[in-house]
Design an enzyme around this catalytic site. Sequence first.
Site, PDB file in Angstrom:
ATOM      1  N   GLY A  12      25.767   5.421  -0.413  1.00 43.72           N
ATOM      2  CA  GLY A  12      26.546   6.548   0.108  1.00 43.72           C
ATOM      3  C   GLY A  12      27.598   6.010   1.057  1.00 43.72           C
ATOM      4  N   SER A 130      23.101  10.382  15.207  1.00 41.44           N
ATOM      5  CA  SER A 130      24.106  11.289  15.762  1.00 41.44           C
ATOM      6  C   SER A 130      25.265  10.506  16.361  1.00 41.44           C
ATOM      7  CB  SER A 130      23.509  12.186  16.845  1.00 41.44           C
ATOM      8  OG  SER A 130      24.530  13.026  17.355  1.00 41.44           O
ATOM      9  N   LYS A 184      16.040  14.834  15.582  1.00 35.07           N
ATOM     10  CA  LYS A 184      17.474  14.989  15.294  1.00 35.07           C
ATOM     11  C   LYS A 184      17.806  16.458  15.033  1.00 35.07           C
ATOM     12  CE  LYS A 184      21.783  14.111  14.349  1.00 35.07           C
ATOM     13  NZ  LYS A 184      22.298  14.870  13.279  1.00 35.07           N
ATOM     14  N   HIS A 187      18.004  18.117  18.318  1.00 37.44           N
ATOM     15  CA  HIS A 187      19.274  17.663  18.908  1.00 37.44           C
ATOM     16  C   HIS A 187      20.405  18.573  18.411  1.00 37.44           C
ATOM     17  CE1 HIS A 187      23.079  15.514  18.262  1.00 37.44           C
ATOM     18  NE2 HIS A 187      22.817  14.786  19.327  1.00 37.44           N
ATOM     19  N   ASN A 188      20.422  18.826  17.104  1.00 32.75           N
ATOM     20  CA  ASN A 188      21.483  19.662  16.540  1.00 32.75           C
ATOM     21  C   ASN A 188      21.362  21.120  16.987  1.00 32.75           C
ATOM     22  OD1 ASN A 188      22.157  17.318  15.227  1.00 32.75           O
ATOM     23  ND2 ASN A 188      22.582  18.317  13.282  1.00 32.75           N
ATOM     24  N   GLU A 191      22.882  21.213  20.195  1.00 40.19           N
ATOM     25  CA  GLU A 191      24.335  21.073  19.951  1.00 40.19           C
ATOM     26  C   GLU A 191      24.968  22.439  19.607  1.00 40.19           C
ATOM     27  OE1 GLU A 191      25.316  17.798  17.200  1.00 40.19           O
ATOM     28  OE2 GLU A 191      26.426  19.261  16.012  1.00 40.19           O
ATOM     29  N   TYR A 192      24.329  23.198  18.735  1.00 38.17           N
ATOM     30  CA  TYR A 192      24.851  24.524  18.362  1.00 38.17           C
ATOM     31  C   TYR A 192      24.997  25.399  19.610  1.00 38.17           C
ATOM     32  CZ  TYR A 192      24.221  24.313  13.192  1.00 38.17           C
ATOM     33  OH  TYR A 192      24.313  24.043  11.851  1.00 38.17           O
ATOM     34  N   LYS A 261      25.919  23.587   8.539  1.00 36.04           N
ATOM     35  CA  LYS A 261      25.257  22.876   7.441  1.00 36.04           C
ATOM     36  C   LYS A 261      23.751  23.130   7.431  1.00 36.04           C
ATOM     37  CE  LYS A 261      27.119  18.652   7.443  1.00 36.04           C
ATOM     38  NZ  LYS A 261      28.218  18.519   8.423  1.00 36.04           N
ATOM     39  N   ARG A 288      27.186  32.217  14.855  1.00 31.37           N
ATOM     40  CA  ARG A 288      27.937  31.608  13.736  1.00 31.37           C
ATOM     41  C   ARG A 288      27.861  32.550  12.532  1.00 31.37           C
ATOM     42  NH1 ARG A 288      27.620  25.034  13.125  1.00 31.37           N
ATOM     43  NH2 ARG A 288      27.621  24.511  15.325  1.00 31.37           N
TER      44      ARG A 288
HETATM   45  C1  3PG Z   1      25.671  17.091  12.994  1.00 29.41           C
HETATM   46  O1  3PG Z   1      25.986  17.118  14.198  1.00 29.41           O
HETATM   47  O2  3PG Z   1      24.789  16.365  12.536  1.00 29.41           O
HETATM   48  C2  3PG Z   1      26.342  17.962  12.012  1.00 29.41           C
HETATM   49  O3  3PG Z   1      27.612  17.476  11.774  1.00 29.41           O
HETATM   50  C3  3PG Z   1      26.364  19.406  12.428  1.00 29.41           C
HETATM   51  O4  3PG Z   1      27.081  20.074  11.451  1.00 29.41           O
HETATM   52  P1  3PG Z   1      27.171  21.694  11.344  1.00 29.41           P
HETATM   53  O5  3PG Z   1      27.735  22.209  12.621  1.00 29.41           O
HETATM   54  O6  3PG Z   1      28.087  21.899  10.176  1.00 29.41           O
HETATM   55  O7  3PG Z   1      25.796  22.209  11.044  1.00 29.41           O
END
Ligand code: 3PG
Length: 474
Positions: A12, A130, A184, A187-188, A191-192, A261, A288
């Site tokens: 990849g 990340s 992870k 973590h995301n 992040e959101y 995602k 979102r």
């Molecule tokens: C990440 O931080 O791993 C992703 O890029 C988060 O992507 P998303 O906001 O599209 O879910």
Amino acid sequence: MDSKMYKLGMIGLGTMGRNLLLNMADHGFPVAGYDKDAAKLEMLSKEGLNKPVKGFALLDEFINSLTLPRVIMLLVPAGKIVDAVIDEVQPLLSAGDIIIDGGNSHFTDTNERVKRLEQKELHFFGMGISGGEEGARLGPSMMPGGDIKAYSYVRPIIESIAAKVNGEPCVTYIGPGASGHFVKMVHNGIEYALMQLIAETFEVLKTGLQFDNKKIQQLFSAWNESRLQSYLLEITANIFAYQNPDGSYLLDQIKDEAKAKGTGKWTTQIATDLELPIPTIDQAVAMRDLSKYKSLRVEAAAIYTKEDTTFEINTNDFVKKLEDAYYFSMINIYAQGMHLLSKASADYNYSLRLGEIAKIWRGGCIIRAAFLENIYSAWKKNPSLSHLLLDEDVSTIIKSTEVAAREVAVKCMAAGIAIPAYTSAVNYFDAISSAALPSNLIQAQRDYFGAHTYELTGKEGIFHTTWNKAVESK
Ligand code: 3PG
């Protein structure tokens, strides 16, 4: 000629995979890449000129080019593609070879893959990565979990490419099973919520205080030099600085419909399964989704026209309060994420070391921020700390920002500005710090309509009452 000479092979070669590979090559590791897309191979050979890196278009040549035991990292989109790639590559591998899934796979998929590949005598481990494209190239934060022997084998490569804070790599062995991918995912989720908090701050500044993009950029830049410092604030300030050649702002032309995602949604789903509240992360996912209903929002906006949403207020005073409210909310977001990690650690036997996780999030990753140092120190002082808000130093900050957080929430709600991250942080804080909640009434209601029983304070046992008797006898 290329037989068994490359230490690691990447499948990849999208930007993340390619950049990680180039990062490894920069650290002196001879590495190989495989992708079916000729354009990506071409880019690798251009960017990897004079580096110990080589791209392959044929899978068997790629596999044969790797030293034994082979180490193969997958950087492909999460889901079915991961299984398809594993199925394709697995017949070409030998017992003892190692596969690392560096993508954002769902942790339950990782568990299944570990079991499936164990039967083939292959080592498989999930590693959350990340830092985005730049992190991959210059130093990401990484969260490997699962097969510790396999991880130990590749550890020198992983540690050398990681971001460094005070000379220490932003990577640590997370724990057994799919804990790397789980951490992870959380973590995301954090992040959101942080992104939603910043977006709401933008709305408050724009609508409530009538700041233009330049003033917003200046404020975010200033905040980024303070205790609020974070990667997300830094890139946000840069976004507000970005102008098209005609002087217009690109941001103003972007549709207000946020995509995702899925990792935030997974965090919310798992937290619900674990019965561990993370309301600000939930709100971020919900916002979102809500943003995608643009035509509905436009229709509703025409009916529910807002009075003037501009604040009649001393701007400087309010900005100071907003700074406090932002810090307060940010702390509550991290607190929710860390609490989810501690619950998952107990329920899934991950034995997570929360201090070490905060430590490796201080650099390289998307949620890196000055405040991670405080989180790290809270768990370093007390490795069995059950909640971030119970740390003495954190409680001092919370007490000093709490009043402003309430004032900002009230002001925005009165003006009709939606700030669910800010308000949910205040509500979360108030509920989690309430010795008594009105949940006794919920128990009574459940028992009333469904004979679900209740427990009593100060008396052992399970009780049921025929509640409507009292009403009927009146
Ligand atoms: C990440 O931080 O791993 C992703 O890029 C988060 O992507 P998303 O906001 O599209 O879910």
